[in-house]
Design a protein around this motif. Structure first.
Motif, short mmCIF file in Angstrom:
data_model
loop_
_atom_site.label_atom_id
_atom_site.label_comp_id
_atom_site.label_asym_id
_atom_site.label_seq_id
_atom_site.Cartn_x
_atom_site.Cartn_y
_atom_site.Cartn_z
N THR A 135 0.90 -1.07 -0.05
CA THR A 135 0.00 0.05 0.02
C THR A 135 0.89 1.41 -0.23
OG1 THR A 135 -0.13 -0.08 2.24
CG2 THR A 135 -1.94 -0.99 1.37
N THR A 136 0.27 2.29 -0.56
CA THR A 136 1.02 3.69 -0.44
C THR A 136 0.07 4.66 -0.36
OG1 THR A 136 2.54 5.06 -1.75
CG2 THR A 136 1.03 3.96 -3.04
N VAL A 176 -3.55 3.67 -1.00
CA VAL A 176 -4.01 3.26 -2.37
C VAL A 176 -3.25 1.91 -2.18
CG1 VAL A 176 -3.40 2.92 -4.85
CG2 VAL A 176 -3.96 5.28 -3.82
N LYS A 177 -3.98 0.51 -2.79
CA LYS A 177 -3.36 -0.59 -2.59
C LYS A 177 -2.91 -1.16 -3.92
CE LYS A 177 -5.65 -4.38 -3.28
NZ LYS A 177 -6.58 -5.62 -3.34
N ILE A 178 -1.62 -1.72 -4.32
CA ILE A 178 -1.19 -2.08 -5.64
C ILE A 178 -0.68 -3.48 -5.36
CG2 ILE A 178 0.71 -1.66 -7.12
CD1 ILE A 178 -1.06 0.66 -7.12
N GLN A 179 -1.25 -4.32 -6.21
CA GLN A 179 -0.65 -5.76 -6.18
C GLN A 179 -0.45 -6.17 -7.81
OE1 GLN A 179 -4.60 -7.58 -4.95
NE2 GLN A 179 -4.45 -9.09 -6.52
N ASN A 232 6.45 -10.29 -13.80
CA ASN A 232 7.01 -9.26 -14.83
C ASN A 232 6.35 -7.93 -14.46
OD1 ASN A 232 8.81 -10.96 -16.55
ND2 ASN A 232 6.92 -12.05 -17.16
N GLN A 233 6.10 -7.53 -13.07
CA GLN A 233 5.50 -6.23 -12.86
C GLN A 233 4.53 -5.96 -13.48
OE1 GLN A 233 9.10 -3.93 -13.98
NE2 GLN A 233 10.41 -4.64 -12.35
N ILE A 234 3.42 -6.79 -13.77
CA ILE A 234 2.04 -6.25 -14.23
C ILE A 234 1.40 -6.12 -13.05
CG2 ILE A 234 0.28 -7.03 -15.44
CD1 ILE A 234 2.50 -6.50 -17.17
N VAL A 235 0.77 -5.18 -12.92
CA VAL A 235 -0.17 -4.65 -11.83
C VAL A 235 -1.61 -5.19 -12.02
CG1 VAL A 235 -1.41 -2.78 -10.30
CG2 VAL A 235 1.07 -2.40 -11.35
N THR A 236 -1.98 -6.33 -11.26
CA THR A 236 -3.32 -6.83 -11.70
C THR A 236 -4.51 -6.30 -10.90
OG1 THR A 236 -2.78 -8.47 -9.86
CG2 THR A 236 -2.06 -9.35 -11.99
N HIS A 237 -4.15 -5.54 -9.79
CA HIS A 237 -5.40 -4.90 -9.16
C HIS A 237 -4.83 -3.79 -8.34
CE1 HIS A 237 -8.63 -4.48 -6.18
NE2 HIS A 237 -9.32 -4.35 -7.34
N PHE A 238 -5.63 -2.51 -8.44
CA PHE A 238 -5.39 -1.44 -7.61
C PHE A 238 -6.86 -0.93 -7.00
CE2 PHE A 238 -6.83 0.21 -11.77
CZ PHE A 238 -7.53 1.08 -11.18
N GLU A 239 -6.52 -0.45 -5.85
CA GLU A 239 -7.90 0.18 -5.21
C GLU A 239 -7.66 1.40 -4.42
OE1 GLU A 239 -11.73 -1.37 -2.81
OE2 GLU A 239 -10.23 -2.90 -3.15
N VAL A 240 -8.46 2.37 -4.54
CA VAL A 240 -8.44 3.72 -3.88
C VAL A 240 -9.46 3.55 -2.75
CG1 VAL A 240 -8.50 6.19 -3.61
CG2 VAL A 240 -7.53 4.84 -5.75
N TYR A 241 -8.94 3.57 -1.38
CA TYR A 241 -9.95 3.25 -0.34
C TYR A 241 -10.34 4.68 0.36
CZ TYR A 241 -8.15 -1.38 -0.26
OH TYR A 241 -7.77 -2.76 -0.64
N ALA A 242 -11.81 4.83 0.18
CA ALA A 242 -12.60 5.83 0.95
C ALA A 242 -12.26 6.19 2.42
CB ALA A 242 -14.02 5.74 0.73
N GLU A 243 -11.93 5.20 3.12
CA GLU A 243 -11.34 5.29 4.43
C GLU A 243 -10.34 4.18 4.68
OE1 GLU A 243 -14.36 4.91 7.27
OE2 GLU A 243 -15.71 6.52 6.66
N ARG A 244 -9.44 4.87 5.17
CA ARG A 244 -8.10 3.80 5.18
C ARG A 244 -8.33 2.46 6.20
NH1 ARG A 244 -2.24 5.07 8.63
NH2 ARG A 244 -1.25 3.10 7.89
#
Length: 372
Positions: free
Chosen positions: A57-58, A225-228, A232-244
């Motif tokens: 996460t970042t 923001v979650k980055i998974q 080969n460094q392909i981001v398969t999913h991301f999500e921006v959370y309304a509340e941490r």
């Protein structure tokens, strides 16, 4: 090549403002569907198979200045005064002329900033006195804004219709300034910094204060923001959370999303210690994950320490550090350090476009290496 890829050809290239406006027309759901299609193409071309998964996460910061109570009060009163003047001009005049108190407010904001140089009890007393004056001026501006809003609402329909947009903006800003006044009073005069529904920007009220333990930046103002990723460094999913949320609550859902996107449970899952819990480890193994490389930093068990010292576990942690590098690239190359789109949906759109752009680059680099 770039003109052919973007389907522009020999036509005129749209300017930056046009491209920004077109980007804002795309809803976050559409961005998510485009990202899923890019991941499908990566799997079809053999770029990723889904055997491994890493997650981190970042924080993506909102486009705001560093928040202080005095600056928030100054911002709110400035917007209220500006909106009231627009209503006065557009309506052809109000019953009472709008009074501009911004000169006095700016003086108080500057005086508060200068008083921070004076330490000890005298400095504290001076700041409280300046804040009392600033809060008094802010309440006068709010009362004036309420009178203007009431006059617009009671006006005949023909006169009220052109002012409805400005009236709505005025009403929204009154609520935000009221919250700033409340939290300022609690912090300055009661010493309570944990005000409920606290806001750090009157322009981006969704912004949260997030502490990730960074020495260089202890407080960040934005969204988690979650980055998974897969191979080969392909981001398969991301999500921006309304509340941490807590990182430990995200691991199992990430494995399930990985299975939905790539059609298989990963053999290896790697994450940092923030994602660890005994329940997560057991549930991941029950789902079919063979190697769960998620360390427990708080254990005193010699058995657990030996477990985490195994070669496959250390190899998984070494691979996990690449997720931090991917986040760094997303921030430096694709602008995820700071979101320039307004609102929570704008944040999701901004992050999604950056992730899609990075995935396309990674797919192209992989296929270029394979063709040589």
């Amino acid at each position: 090549v770039y003109r052919a890829f973007t389907r522009i050809g020999d036509e005129k290239v749209p300017d930056a403002k046009t491209l920004a406006r077109l980007g804002q027309l795309i809803e976050p759901k559409v961005i998510e569907q485009l990202h899923q299609r890019v991941v499908e193409l990566a799997q079809e071309r053999g770029v990723t198979q889904g055997r491994k998964m890493r997650v981190d996460t970042t924080v993506v910061e909102s486009n705001i200045h560093y928040p202080t109570d005095s600056s928030l009060l100054g911002d709110g009163t400035r917007v209220l005064t500006r909106t009231m003047k627009k209503i006065e001009s557009k309506s052809g005049g109000l019953k009472r002329k709008v009074r501009d108190r911004m000169r006095s407010i700016r003086k108080r904001v500057l005086a508060i900033a200068l008083s921070t140089r004076l330490l000890g009890a005298p400095g504290e007393e001076r700041r409280k006195r300046q804040y009392r004056e600033l809060l008094s001026l802010t309440r006068k501006v709010m009362n004036q804004a309420k009178r203007v809003l009431q006059e617009v609402q009671q006006a005949p329909r023909r006169r009220r219709a052109p002012l409805e947009g400005l009236a709505h903006s005025l009403e929204t800003m009154i609520g935000r300034v009221r919250q700033v006044v409340k939290q300022t009073r609690m912090r300055i005069f009661a010493g309570d910094t944990k005000s409920p529904e606290k806001i750090v920007s009157v322009f981006e009220p969704h912004t949260e204060i997030i502490r990730k333990g960074k020495a260089s930046k202890p407080n960040e103002f934005g969204k988690l923001v979650k980055i998974q990723e897969a191979e080969n460094q392909i981001v398969t999913h991301f999500e921006v959370y309304a509340e941490r949320p807590a990182d430990s609550t995200l691991l199992l859902s990430s494995i399930e999303v990985h299975q939905q996107r790539l059609g298989r449970i990963p053999r290896m899952v790697a994450a940092d210690a923030g994602f660890y819990s005994r329940q997560n480890e057991k549930a991941g193994q029950a789902l079919g994950v063979q190697w769960m490389s998620v360390p427990n930093k708080n254990t005193n068990s010699s058995e657990r320490k030996l477990f985490q010292h195994q070669r496959w576990f250390r190899r998984g942690q070494k691979w996990r550090t690449g997720c931090e590098g991917r986040i760094s690239v997303l921030k430096r190359r694709h602008g995820l350090r700071r979101c320039l789109y307004p609102g929570l949906n704008g944040m999701r759109r901004w992050v999604g476009l950056g992730v899609i752009a990075d995935n396309i680059i990674q797919i192209g680099c992989y296929l270029a290496r394979q063709s040589t």
